[in-house]
Design a protein around this motif. Sequence first.
Motif, PDB file in Angstrom:
ATOM      1  N   SER A 210      -3.537  29.778  38.215  1.00 53.60           N
ATOM      2  CA  SER A 210      -3.761  30.079  37.022  1.00 53.60           C
ATOM      3  C   SER A 210      -2.267  30.640  36.367  1.00 53.60           C
ATOM      4  O   SER A 210      -1.352  30.854  37.152  1.00 53.60           O
ATOM      5  CB  SER A 210      -4.545  31.191  36.416  1.00 53.60           C
ATOM      6  OG  SER A 210      -4.115  32.622  37.225  1.00 53.60           O
ATOM      7  N   THR A 211      -2.081  30.772  35.071  1.00 53.94           N
ATOM      8  CA  THR A 211      -0.767  31.352  34.553  1.00 53.94           C
ATOM      9  C   THR A 211      -0.521  32.652  34.951  1.00 53.94           C
ATOM     10  O   THR A 211       0.558  33.165  35.569  1.00 53.94           O
ATOM     11  CB  THR A 211      -0.654  31.334  33.152  1.00 53.94           C
ATOM     12  OG1 THR A 211      -0.909  30.050  32.648  1.00 53.94           O
ATOM     13  CG2 THR A 211       0.449  31.643  32.551  1.00 53.94           C
ATOM     14  N   GLU A 212      -1.833  33.402  35.166  1.00 59.98           N
ATOM     15  CA  GLU A 212      -1.608  34.801  35.538  1.00 59.98           C
ATOM     16  C   GLU A 212      -1.127  35.181  37.195  1.00 59.98           C
ATOM     17  O   GLU A 212      -0.386  36.014  37.269  1.00 59.98           O
ATOM     18  CB  GLU A 212      -2.839  35.500  35.457  1.00 59.98           C
ATOM     19  CG  GLU A 212      -3.566  35.707  33.807  1.00 59.98           C
ATOM     20  CD  GLU A 212      -4.068  34.586  33.162  1.00 59.98           C
ATOM     21  OE1 GLU A 212      -4.180  33.349  33.862  1.00 59.98           O
ATOM     22  OE2 GLU A 212      -3.989  34.465  32.027  1.00 59.98           O
ATOM     23  N   THR A 213      -1.663  34.201  38.023  1.00 63.02           N
ATOM     24  CA  THR A 213      -1.338  34.356  39.240  1.00 63.02           C
ATOM     25  C   THR A 213       0.098  33.731  39.411  1.00 63.02           C
ATOM     26  O   THR A 213       0.918  34.403  40.336  1.00 63.02           O
ATOM     27  CB  THR A 213      -2.314  33.560  40.213  1.00 63.02           C
ATOM     28  OG1 THR A 213      -2.389  32.064  39.801  1.00 63.02           O
ATOM     29  CG2 THR A 213      -3.560  34.117  40.148  1.00 63.02           C
ATOM     30  N   ASP A 216       2.038  36.871  38.497  1.00 61.29           N
ATOM     31  CA  ASP A 216       2.435  37.965  39.356  1.00 61.29           C
ATOM     32  C   ASP A 216       2.847  37.533  40.725  1.00 61.29           C
ATOM     33  O   ASP A 216       2.952  38.381  41.574  1.00 61.29           O
ATOM     34  CB  ASP A 216       0.943  38.613  39.544  1.00 61.29           C
ATOM     35  CG  ASP A 216      -0.097  37.787  40.283  1.00 61.29           C
ATOM     36  OD1 ASP A 216       0.264  36.873  41.016  1.00 61.29           O
ATOM     37  OD2 ASP A 216      -1.210  38.035  39.795  1.00 61.29           O
ATOM     38  N   GLN A 254       4.622  29.703  26.199  1.00 66.73           N
ATOM     39  CA  GLN A 254       3.033  30.248  26.774  1.00 66.73           C
ATOM     40  C   GLN A 254       1.985  29.516  26.337  1.00 66.73           C
ATOM     41  O   GLN A 254       0.919  29.077  26.742  1.00 66.73           O
ATOM     42  CB  GLN A 254       2.948  31.510  26.101  1.00 66.73           C
ATOM     43  CG  GLN A 254       4.079  32.785  26.828  1.00 66.73           C
ATOM     44  CD  GLN A 254       3.950  34.071  26.116  1.00 66.73           C
ATOM     45  OE1 GLN A 254       3.821  34.203  25.028  1.00 66.73           O
ATOM     46  NE2 GLN A 254       4.268  35.050  26.893  1.00 66.73           N
TER      47      GLN A 254
END
Length: 264
Positions: A210-213, A216, A254
Motif C-alpha cells: 500500500s501507499t501507507e507502507t 513508512d 498522491q
Amino acid sequence: MLICSVVLLAACSPEQKQTVSVSGSSTIAPLMADIGKRFEERHPGIHVDVQSGGTSRGIQDARSGLANIGMVSRALKADEQDLQAYYIAEDGIALIVHASNPLEAISSKQVVDLYTGQLGDWQILGGQAGSVVKVHKAEGRSTLELFLQHFKLDNGAVRPDLVIGDNQQGIKSVAGNPQAIGYVSIGSAEYEARQGVPIKLLALDGHEASTETLLDGSYPLSRELNLVVFGEPDANTQALLAFAQSREVADLVQQHAFVPAPQR
C-alpha cells in the motif's frame, strides 16, 4: 512572419507552441501527463508531449535527443551516470490477483516457486483448485528488472503463461482471469482497485502492499520514480523538471497513489 521567442513563457499562438517531449516508463506516464496539463495551464506557450514505452525507451530517447526528458521508474544504474536524475516520487511493486481469489498474502519463496513452475495450483497456496496463470513483464520494463532483482531470479528460469508490457495490460490481464497472478506498480494497482477494477494487492512477506507502507518504509519492494535528462536542459525543460518536483503537484502524485519525493 511572427517568430516565437525561445524564452520561457513566450507568447505564442497555438500553432507556434514550443514542445517539451517526455517518453519512457508507463508507470510514470499517467502522472506525468497530468503534471504536463497543469504545467501547460501556467505556461500557455508550451506543450508537454508524453509518450510511454518503458524505462529503456526513456533512457534511449533522452540520450539520443528524441525526447527532452526520459521517464525512468527505478534508480539509475552505474552505467547510466551520464544522465541526470530528478526524483519525483516513490512507488512499489505489488503482486496482484483477481478480487475473487481468497489469497490475501504471499511469501517471497512462494513467488519464486510460482514463477519458476515449482508450484502450479492455487490450492497449494490456500486458494481454490485451479492452475495458476502467471503474468510476466516483457524485457525493457523496469518493473521486470526490479522483480528479478528482488526475488533473485534469472529471467531464463521464469516460466510465464502470459508476457505483457505496461501496468494497464497487467491489471487487465489479472482482472479478466480469476486464475491469474501478476506484478505491477502499487500506485497503478491501488488507483484501479479504487475505480472498481476487480483486483487485489497481496501482502508480501507479511507487509501490506500500500501507499501507507511505502510511506513508512516497511514495504520491501519499493523504487524511485525519476525524470532524466542528458546534457544541459533548455529553459522550458528546466522549468518542467522543477515543477514536477514541486509542492504544486504533490496532490497529483498522491492521486496516482504514489508517495511524493522528499522536498530538496
